[in-house]
Enzyme design. Structure first.
Site, PDB file in Angstrom:
ATOM      1  N   GLU A  62      -0.580   4.201  -4.532  1.00  0.00           N
ATOM      2  CA  GLU A  62      -0.532   3.244  -3.220  1.00  0.00           C
ATOM      3  C   GLU A  62      -1.695   3.097  -2.625  1.00  0.00           C
ATOM      4  OE1 GLU A  62       3.336   2.886  -1.478  1.00  0.00           O
ATOM      5  OE2 GLU A  62       4.156   4.815  -2.165  1.00  0.00           O
ATOM      6  N   ARG A  72      17.780   0.515   1.174  1.00  0.00           N
ATOM      7  CA  ARG A  72      16.573   1.672   1.074  1.00  0.00           C
ATOM      8  C   ARG A  72      16.738   2.746   2.244  1.00  0.00           C
ATOM      9  NH1 ARG A  72      10.599  -0.441   0.966  1.00  0.00           N
ATOM     10  NH2 ARG A  72      10.870  -0.805   3.250  1.00  0.00           N
ATOM     11  N   LYS A  94      11.403   6.216   2.724  1.00  0.00           N
ATOM     12  CA  LYS A  94      10.430   6.128   3.909  1.00  0.00           C
ATOM     13  C   LYS A  94      10.693   7.347   4.929  1.00  0.00           C
ATOM     14  CE  LYS A  94       9.074   1.998   5.666  1.00  0.00           C
ATOM     15  NZ  LYS A  94       7.680   1.708   5.302  1.00  0.00           N
TER      16      LYS A  94
HETATM   17  N1  PLP Z   1       4.348   1.806   0.509  1.00  0.00           N
HETATM   18  C1  PLP Z   1       4.619   2.526   1.406  1.00  0.00           C
HETATM   19  C2  PLP Z   1       4.157   3.871   1.583  1.00  0.00           C
HETATM   20  C3  PLP Z   1       5.030   1.693   2.592  1.00  0.00           C
HETATM   21  O1  PLP Z   1       5.197   2.565   3.860  1.00  0.00           O
HETATM   22  C4  PLP Z   1       5.430   0.319   2.612  1.00  0.00           C
HETATM   23  C5  PLP Z   1       5.862  -0.215   3.894  1.00  0.00           C
HETATM   24  O2  PLP Z   1       7.116  -0.317   4.065  1.00  0.00           O
HETATM   25  C6  PLP Z   1       5.138  -0.107   1.436  1.00  0.00           C
HETATM   26  C7  PLP Z   1       4.679   0.543   0.125  1.00  0.00           C
HETATM   27  C8  PLP Z   1       5.587  -1.635   1.231  1.00  0.00           C
HETATM   28  O3  PLP Z   1       6.877  -1.854   1.215  1.00  0.00           O
HETATM   29  P1  PLP Z   1       7.675  -3.079   1.824  1.00  0.00           P
HETATM   30  O4  PLP Z   1       7.205  -4.051   0.742  1.00  0.00           O
HETATM   31  O5  PLP Z   1       9.277  -2.886   1.535  1.00  0.00           O
HETATM   32  O6  PLP Z   1       7.170  -3.205   3.207  1.00  0.00           O
HETATM   33  C1  COI Z   2       5.497  -1.827   6.440  1.00  0.00           C
HETATM   34  O1  COI Z   2       4.899  -2.394   5.900  1.00  0.00           O
HETATM   35  O2  COI Z   2       6.466  -1.911   6.958  1.00  0.00           O
HETATM   36  C2  COI Z   2       5.155  -0.319   6.986  1.00  0.00           C
HETATM   37  O3  COI Z   2       5.938   0.365   6.938  1.00  0.00           O
HETATM   38  C3  COI Z   2       3.781   0.017   7.054  1.00  0.00           C
HETATM   39  C4  COI Z   2       3.719   0.452   8.197  1.00  0.00           C
HETATM   40  C5  COI Z   2       3.617   2.096   8.064  1.00  0.00           C
HETATM   41  C6  COI Z   2       2.769   0.142   9.304  1.00  0.00           C
END
Ligand code: PLP
Ligand code: COI
Length: 339
Positions: free
Chosen positions: A221, A83, A185
């Site tokens: 989200e 990612r 991200k």
């Molecule tokens: N959506 C956003 C905007 C996020 O910043 C995150 C965190 O990383 C997620 C969803 C969840 O992603 P992940 O499960 O890879 O942490």
């Molecule tokens: C995560 O779940 O790792 C995120 O990036 C959330 C964060 C912005 C606190």
């Protein structure tokens, strides 16, 4: 050398300094150099750098867990590497290689392993960041990039662990438009949420739910976590249209629901009106793990889910996911990397 004097009993999702961090650099048009571990500390950067002026940067988020028998586990770290590499391309930065990314994570976790709390108290949150570190006045990609991985012991993202949270739908702000950067991200995706999220917290809500920017009807989200609804035994989660972050927890929940629970999963648009008819709702992410949603306020109505309790399927998904992540159950999907 710093000693670890962190009290693991009172961890929250806040920053605690650790011993070391990893730093690598890359000049535009060249490969990333192999980085090194250095003591955790401030960095020096030009005020004219592209990250400070134009937000050229991204971050990742992942966790390391320590089992009762002191094994150290990472959860699907290669997905974060992939990612991050995709995000680099979208933000005109040189792609970080999986080799360097994985080496950095492992070095940082190994060197800071005494900062990993026992799993019942929290985890070591790992934060890789990649950004344009050279100066540039015109709006154009930086000529130099920096990759840093630091870490911090953390507790729960939402207060109270697996207890239902109260959310409010944002009607005045959007997170990300279609064809923008919502699907990566990018650091710039997060600051616009601070104002609506801060307002919601002052009103007693844990976070906000964003709707799509085009029609303002479909759930996107929850702050920094993906959204799920359960209705009549089916799981529904917003499809990845480009404005939604492809969460690694989201992907894992889809696999667990289909392959361990035999449930149908629908990745499709889900309107806020349909959400209000769901049996259970929750949000999911690395920081949030699986957080049950107890109520949602939309315009002037507040709707309660699962009578404000943790839904049965939500709890089942939480138990299976965390059983794999914490190393207390077996790992049928081969998701764990043990260091
Ligand atoms: N959506 C956003 C905007 C996020 O910043 C995150 C965190 O990383 C997620 C969803 C969840 O992603 P992940 O499960 O890879 O942490
Ligand atoms: C995560 O779940 O790792 C995120 O990036 C959330 C964060 C912005 C606190």
């Amino acid at each position: 050398m710093k000693t670890n004097n962190v009290n693991f009993d009172d961890l929250t999702f806040t920053f605690t300094e650790t011993r070391s961090m990893y730093v690598a650099k890359c000049k535009l048009g060249q490969d990333w150099n192999t980085g090194e571990l250095v003591p955790y500390g401030n960095i020096s950067i030009s005020p004219a750098s592209t990250v400070l002026n134009y937000g050229q940067g991204l971050f990742e988020g992942m966790k390391a867990y320590k089992t009762d028998d002191e094994r150290i586990l990472l959860f699907r770290p290669e997905m974060n590497a992939e990612r991050a590499a995709k995000g680099c391309l979208r933000l005109s930065m040189p792609e970080i290689s999986k080799t360097i990314f994985m080496e950095a994570i492992q070095k940082v976790v190994n060197d800071n392993s005494d900062y990993i709390p026992p799993t019942e108290k929290g985890a070591l949150y790992i934060r890789p960041i990649i950004f344009g570190s050279a100066e540039g006045l015109g709006v154009a990609p930086s000529t130099e990039y920096t990759f840093i991985v630091y870490c911090s012991p953390v507790g729960p993202y939402f207060k109270g662990g697996l207890s239902p949270i109260k959310l409010i739908v944002s009607t005045n702000y959007h997170r990300a438009p279609l064809k923008g950067t919502g699907g990566v991200k990018a650091i710039g995706n997060y600051v616009p949420g601070m104002l609506p999220s801060g307002n919601a917290k002052r009103e007693g809500f844990a976070e906000i739910i964003y709707l799509d920017a085009a029609e303002e009807q479909y759930v996107e989200e929850v702050g920094a976590a993906n959204f799920f609804a359960i209705k009549e035994g089916k799981i529904i989660t917003p499809e990845l249209t480009g404005s939604i972050l492809p969460g690694i927890t989201r992907d894992s929940i889809i696999h667990i629901a289909q392959e361990k629970l035999g449930m149908a999963v629908e990745e499709r648009r889900i309107s806020i009106d349909e959400v209000m008819t769901a049996d259970e709702v929750f949000c999911a992410g690395t920081a949030a793990i699986i957080s049950p949603i107890g109520s949602i306020k939309y315009k002037n109505k507040e709707h309660l889910f699962s009578k404000g309790n943790v839904g049965e399927i939500t709890r089942e998904l939480y138990d299976i996911l965390t059983g794999i992540q914490f190393g207390t159950d077996n790992d049928p999907f081969n998701w764990i990397l043990e260091l």
